[in-house]
Design an enzyme around this catalytic site. Structure first.
Site, PDB file in Angstrom:
ATOM      1  N   ASP A   1      27.427  36.034  27.463  1.00  0.00           N
ATOM      2  CA  ASP A   1      27.589  36.623  28.263  1.00  0.00           C
ATOM      3  C   ASP A   1      29.412  36.996  29.099  1.00  0.00           C
ATOM      4  O   ASP A   1      29.172  36.209  29.839  1.00  0.00           O
ATOM      5  CB  ASP A   1      26.637  37.151  29.570  1.00  0.00           C
ATOM      6  CG  ASP A   1      25.179  37.396  28.706  1.00  0.00           C
ATOM      7  OD1 ASP A   1      25.635  38.393  27.267  1.00  0.00           O
ATOM      8  OD2 ASP A   1      24.512  36.661  29.317  1.00  0.00           O
TER       9      ASP A   1
ATOM     10  N   GLU B   1      22.707  47.552  27.353  1.00  0.00           N
ATOM     11  CA  GLU B   1      22.700  47.462  28.626  1.00  0.00           C
ATOM     12  C   GLU B   1      24.717  46.460  28.374  1.00  0.00           C
ATOM     13  O   GLU B   1      25.844  48.027  27.987  1.00  0.00           O
ATOM     14  CB  GLU B   1      21.701  45.749  28.799  1.00  0.00           C
ATOM     15  CG  GLU B   1      22.332  44.935  27.483  1.00  0.00           C
ATOM     16  CD  GLU B   1      21.380  43.839  27.281  1.00  0.00           C
ATOM     17  OE1 GLU B   1      20.528  43.806  27.963  1.00  0.00           O
ATOM     18  OE2 GLU B   1      21.560  42.961  26.708  1.00  0.00           O
TER      19      GLU B   1
END
Length: 804
Positions: free
Chosen positions: A57, A226
């Site tokens: 991420d 997401e």
């Protein structure tokens, strides 16, 4: 900035980027920019290899010291060195976006943790911005919640600003409270985007970006959606996100997609006009797996190098070494996937972002970002002594903790003072600098700070922040001829804090913009056509009038070469009648064509009626240990092939599905189906999805081998959807590569990602209609095509485009 979509290039900046090693012929390699004049630097993914084991991420920013800083999710980054446990939000630093060093953690192990962290929480998904002189680091908590830290340097020390919100649902936003990112609009309004599994929302933030304020808007929803990240370009707001599974080893289906809107609150639509709030899957592919050794590419951020080339920053999972051993974490013992840091070129083609022109993640040697200026200075050793100073004022060195060295230009009361490089540069180029009005000697609310390009006397381009008028002004002068454009700066523009000012000159078009952090979030943009005979040739520099101005990281580089065409999609060869069926013979499919056979023949099977195979869905499954569904099969041809069907499907409730399978046995297949899946956060609502599933043995599981099943999601289906599966054997890797595509008209195909598994037995072509009763699938035909010997692309790749 209003950068033109097909502008801004440099032959010296980038050469061809290539796709390696046995990828599908459709992904043979991206169109290459023009031949480089010199041999540029190179890199190989993952760029974090040898530094940390994993870096999920990733978020990234260029600090005011001129280096790049990356921030990652809490993970066991030094597991291979024998270190137990995890580092909490680790930080990496690089001066070239390629070679990285570990520089610490946002939360060192010995430091106290916030009281609002619930037991076992693992901080995830950092985002980093530079707002009004401070670095704003947001992160999410694994059990729900988004927090804010601020600091005066990219590595802290950090001040805890508390939670934007905790695990409780924010009114109007039924989603998982993680995966946040800040975006600043051109009017200075800050927004926070967040959400996971399955809704993405946005809310305005207060002027200091520390609290939510006002209305919450749902902007996107989809199965496992997401990781929102918003940028602005050419007047559009682009919402990038990831869907499908992020972190399931070689079974991770993560894919980056995008929608765009003319408002930061949407409505966002994909490249085929599908609203991101539609109850369907979506297209708009930015980055998908391509069979080259990395699964699940996703959770992206964006960076721009000194040439103006955009780069996508993301993680992906190496399929040959996808998983950690069991790791002791704050949440207990967990089985985690390795997700190292990757970067790749991001192209803008026909108004849409796509990685390497659609070729996907790179492996093997690639041309590196441009991070070294041809002209300029970071002023770490003061202002170069041979740089001319024009005007009666003074130029002096300065220093501070964050920026390090910088230059201060102090004009006299009578006019403008500028400092310019001793050397000159010509051609299409990009010039940028960090500038601010000095806290020492600023003249109240007046004065100008400017970046100069091609500075020959009054000739050249000047991008000016005018504090008195509250404007960004671009003026290009050639003799008596002048072109000017102005744009208002936000009312709360922090003149005394660092901002990035960039000027791009290509041919007859010059554009300029200003932003807080260079993350494609311009606060003002201007663009002009050059006066006759105006050229960029000359020095670059910084100018000040009416106020003292600080400047840092002044750089000029040749503009990147834009890629304007996508890689070719697969084209089909001749149809193979012995592996196809038009369903012309009424009755049982096996009676009309003896090539068909059954795995678990249904008691009342499907029938061929009016030229279609009509098959009601079964209350049966083909999932790991539950192998009860009927599969209608026929042999596949040898070698590469593509199979296609036209499917009309009337499913309305959860888990009904029908489509094509390429089947070895019950625990080894890929499936491309029109599936009806529930929207997790909105009970009673269902999504129509093009679902691309894989089931096979998990390669890192000891004997007896466990079987895993995972999906990717394709573009939006319709009542009638055309489906294609392209099968290719990578001889070098010894594995099957399967790529999916779908269409809602049979002509315009949207090609998605690739699943792989090792070659073992024969693959057969099949159909399924299963999982829940109450729907009917009508297969108009099954057609199988050979692939052309030329490599199955619409044009023969050049040497620069071929596999590494």
């Amino acid at each position: 900035m209003r950068w033109r979509s097909v502008s801004l290039g440099t032959a010296a900046a980038l050469a061809a980027a290539v796709l390696v090693g046995g990828g599908l012929p459709a992904l043979a390699g991206p169109p290459a920019p023009a031949e480089a004049a010199t041999s540029p630097a190179t890199y190989t993914n993952p760029v974090s290899a040898g530094v940390v084991d994993t870096f999920p991420d990733p978020a990234m920013i260029r600090g005011k010291d001129g280096a790049w800083y990356a921030y990652g999710t809490t993970n066991p980054i030094f597991n291979s060195d024998g270190e137990a446990g995890e580092r909490i939000l680790p930080i990496l630093r690089s001066t070239d976006l390629v070679d990285w060093e570990y520089v610490g953690d946002v939360y060192p192990a010995e430091d106290p943790k916030p009281s609002y962290w619930a037991s076992g929480t693992r901080p995830w998904a950092p985002d980093i911005r530079y707002i009004d002189g401070q670095y704003h680091l947001t992160y999410s908590l694994s059990n729900g919640g988004v927090a804010l830290l601020t600091a005066e340097t990219p590595t802290g020390p950090w001040t805890d600003r508390g939670l934007y919100f905790g695990s409780a649902q924010v009114a109007g936003c039924p989603t998982g409270n993680i995966d946040q990112a800040i975006f600043t609009d051109s009017d200075g309004t800050h927004y926070l985007y967040w959400g996971s599994y399955d809704v993405i929302c946005v809310s305005e933030l207060t002027a200091d970006a520390t609290e939510l304020t006002g209305e919450v808007t749902q902007v996107a929803q989809g199965r496992r959606m997401e990781g929102a990240y918003v940028v602005q370009r050419d007047g559009w707001y682009y919402l990038m996100y990831s869907d499908a599974g992020c972190c399931d080893g070689a079974f991770s289906g993560y894919t980056v997609k995008v929608g765009r809107a003319d408002n930061p609150r949407g409505p966002f639509v994909d490249d085929h006009g599908i609203d991101l709030m539609a109850l369907s899957s979506k297209g708009g592919y930015v980055l998908a797996s391509n069979g080259n050794g990395f699964a699940g590419p996703g959770h992206n951020a964006i960076q721009t190098d000194l040439s103006g080339q955009d780069w996508i920053v993301y993680h992906a999972i190496p399929t040959e070494d996808p998983d950690f051993p069991t790791v002791q974490t704050r949440a207990g013992n967990l089985n985690l996937s390795k997700r190292p840091l990757m970067i790749d070129r991001l192209d803008w083609i026909d108004g849409w972002p796509v990685v390497r022109a659609g070729a996907g993640p790179s492996s093997g040697e690639q041309v590196a970002p441009v991070t070294t200026a041809v002209l300029g200075s970071a002023f770490e050793d003061g202002v170069p002594g041979d740089w001319p100073v024009r005007g009666a004022g003074a130029v002096s060195p300065g220093t501070e903790t964050d920026a390090g060295g910088f230059a201060r230009v102090t004009p006299d009361a009578s006019g403008t003072t500028e400092v310019v490089t001793a050397d000159e540069m010509a051609g299409d180029l990009r010039v940028q600098a960090d500038v601010r009005f000095s806290a020492d000697g600023s003249a109240g609310d007046s004065g100008t700070a400017a970046v100069r390009v091609g500075a020959r006397g009054q000739n050249g381009a000047t991008a000016t922040i005018d504090r008195g008028s509250g404007e960004l002004r671009l003026e290009v002068r050639q003799g008596a001829r002048t072109s000017v454009d102005v744009a208002s700066l936000p009312s709360g523009f922090a003149y005394d804090e660092w901002h990035v000012v960039a000027v791009e000159w290509r041919g007859d078009t010059i554009a300029a913009g200003v932003s807080g952090d260079g993350l494609r979030d311009p606060l003002a943009e201007v663009e002009v056509a050059a006066p006759r005979n105006a050229i960029a040739e000359g020095p670059i520099g910084i100018a000040a009038s009416g106020a003292s101005v600080d400047a840092d990281n002044l750089s000029a580089a040749s503009l990147y070469v834009p890629v304007t065409e996508r890689v070719a999609d697969p084209v089909l060869g001749e149809m193979l009648p012995e592996h196809s069926d038009e369903f012309d013979a009424a009755g049982a499919p096996t009676a009309g064509d003896a090539a068909w056979s059954w795995v678990r023949e249904p008691a009342s099977g499907p029938t061929v009626t009016d030229g279609s195979l009509v098959w009601p869905t079964q209350a049966a499954e083909l999932h790991t240990g539950n192998n009860s569904a009927s599969v209608l099969l026929r042999d596949a041809p040898e070698g590469d092939f593509t199979v296609e069907t036209k499917l009309t499907f009337d499913g309305t409730r959860g888990n009904q599905q029908a489509g094509i399978v390429l089947y070895e046995h019950d625990d080894r297949y890929v499936k491309l189906a029109h599936s009806i899946l529930p929207l997790n956060r909105k009970p009673g609502q269902f999504l129509h999805k093009v679902e691309f599933g894989k089931e096979a043995e998990r390669p890192t599981t000891p004997t007896p081998i466990a079987v895993a099943n995972a999906p990717m999601f394709g573009a939006a289906p319709a009542e009638t959807t055309w489906l294609r599966l392209h099968a290719h054997v990578d001889q070098d890797a010894g594995e099957w590569e399967f790529r999916m595509a779908s269409s809602t008209d049979g002509e315009d195909w949207q090609w998605g990602g690739v699943w792989t598994f090792p070659v073992q037995g024969d693959i057969r072509i099949g159909l399924v209609s299963m999982n829940a009763t109450g729907a009917t699938a009508e297969f108009d035909y099954v057609r199988t095509y050979a692939m052309p010997d030329s490599g199955a692309t619409e044009e023969t790749p050049t040497a620069a485009q071929s596999d590494d």
